[in-house]
Design an enzyme around this catalytic site. Structure first.
Site, PDB file in Angstrom:
ATOM      1  N   ASP A 159       0.946  -1.231  -0.164  1.00 38.82           N
ATOM      2  CA  ASP A 159       0.002   0.019  -0.135  1.00 38.82           C
ATOM      3  C   ASP A 159       0.961   1.278   0.110  1.00 38.82           C
ATOM      4  OD1 ASP A 159      -1.744   2.189   0.605  1.00 38.82           O
ATOM      5  OD2 ASP A 159      -2.604   1.462   2.190  1.00 38.82           O
ATOM      6  N   VAL A 160       1.046   1.812  -1.214  1.00 43.33           N
ATOM      7  CA  VAL A 160       1.790   3.175  -1.204  1.00 43.33           C
ATOM      8  C   VAL A 160       1.664   4.102  -0.362  1.00 43.33           C
ATOM      9  CG1 VAL A 160       2.769   2.228  -3.607  1.00 43.33           C
ATOM     10  CG2 VAL A 160       0.825   3.884  -3.379  1.00 43.33           C
ATOM     11  N   ASN A 165       4.745   4.624 -10.364  1.00 52.41           N
ATOM     12  CA  ASN A 165       3.684   4.472 -11.229  1.00 52.41           C
ATOM     13  C   ASN A 165       2.422   4.385 -10.555  1.00 52.41           C
ATOM     14  OD1 ASN A 165       2.281   3.517 -13.759  1.00 52.41           O
ATOM     15  ND2 ASN A 165       2.245   1.737 -12.933  1.00 52.41           N
ATOM     16  N   TYR A 184      -7.622  14.058 -10.000  1.00 53.93           N
ATOM     17  CA  TYR A 184      -6.686  13.590 -10.598  1.00 53.93           C
ATOM     18  C   TYR A 184      -5.534  14.556 -11.466  1.00 53.93           C
ATOM     19  CZ  TYR A 184      -4.334  10.781 -14.234  1.00 53.93           C
ATOM     20  OH  TYR A 184      -3.389   9.992 -14.938  1.00 53.93           O
ATOM     21  N   LYS A 240      -1.819  15.456 -10.647  1.00 52.14           N
ATOM     22  CA  LYS A 240      -0.766  15.107 -11.714  1.00 52.14           C
ATOM     23  C   LYS A 240       0.044  16.353 -11.933  1.00 52.14           C
ATOM     24  CE  LYS A 240      -1.061  10.870 -12.333  1.00 52.14           C
ATOM     25  NZ  LYS A 240      -0.221   9.853 -12.007  1.00 52.14           N
TER      26      LYS A 240
END
Length: 262
Positions: A72-73, A99, A167, A171
């Site tokens: 789990d990042v 990623n 999102y 980014k």
């Protein structure tokens, strides 16, 4: 993790070395993992789903050079354990392909819940930072010093889609992360670049092929490209000597409605 420990260290700094790939269970992460495996890299594959990671490892072929660790990042301890395992297994770290990411629900800003906002930010920004921090720590202190971090951005780092506020914000933040890592990594031979992808054919972009909302209010089918086209670009970035760096690159489906008026 898969198979027995590999005692062999790889050549540091360029060419085939030791890499961590997050989000490696599917899509772009899997394609990049397979491209790196084909080039002789040793891989530590991370993602949420153990079965998907094992499938990627099986497709990669040489099991002596592949380890998997469900991660789990968004969990700092889990991320630190991932990088400790990679170093224990392969002796050093030469590459992070940062990623792991999620799009979240398509929503108008006032209809997006805080919980949905936070879940996207936690994965796309906090997770990317935690992985970059752990990689930077290893690369700065190992001998020989250095390595490379490649962040997976998006065309949304330049211009948004409708109903994509969480999102898109993450980014854009990824670009700042990339620039800061590049600057802070210079004294330690740590290079950092970013690949901005447009319409690779993955589970996340399935709706592009059935029709997606455009900036002018229409719904339209959009062209996609093979994720292997992204993987070849990442491999090129990864195999440069540390004296050279692709700072930013964009790989996109040629005919997607990105260049031009919305």
């Amino acid at each position: 993790m898969t198979t027995e420990i590999n005692e062999t260290s790889n050549a540091p700094g360029w060419g085939a070395g030791s890499a961590v790939v997050t989000g490696a269970g599917s899509g772009i992460g899997r394609a990049v993992a397979l491209a790196l495996a084909d080039a002789g890299w040793s891989l530590t594959l991370a993602g949420r789903r153990a079965e998907a990671l094992e499938e990627t490892a099986h497709l990669a072929g040489d099991q002596a050079r592949v380890a998997t660790l469900p991660t789990d990042v968004t969990d700092p301890d889990a991320v630190d354990a991932l990088f400790a395992a990679a170093v224990e297994r392969f002796g050093r770290l030469d590459l992070l392909f940062n990623n792991a990411g999620t799009f979240g629900p398509a929503s108008l800003p006032d209809e997006l819940s805080y919980e949905d906002w936070k879940s996207v930010v936690d994965v796309n920004l906090h997770g990317a930072f935690l992985c970059a921090r752990a990689a930077f720590r290893v690369m700065r202190t190992q001998t020989p010093q250095g390595g490379r971090i490649i962040n997976n951005g998006s065309i949304s780092a330049h211009t948004p889609r409708p109903h994509s506020i969480a999102y898109t914000a993450t980014k854009h933040a990824m670009t700042g992360l990339t620039k800061s890592l590049s600057l802070d990594g210079r004294p330690y031979r740590i290079a950092c670049g970013q690949i901005d992808v447009g319409n690779a054919a993955t589970e996340m972009t399935a709706r592009m092929r059935s029709g997606i909302l455009q900036a002018d209010g229409r719904t339209a089918v959009e062209p996609v490209m093979d994720a292997d086209d992204v993987a070849r670009t990442v491999r090129h970035m990864a195999e440069l000597p540390l004296e050279a760096n692709v700072q930013f690159t964009t790989v996109m489906a040629t005919a997607m409605p990105y260049i031009g008026r919305g």
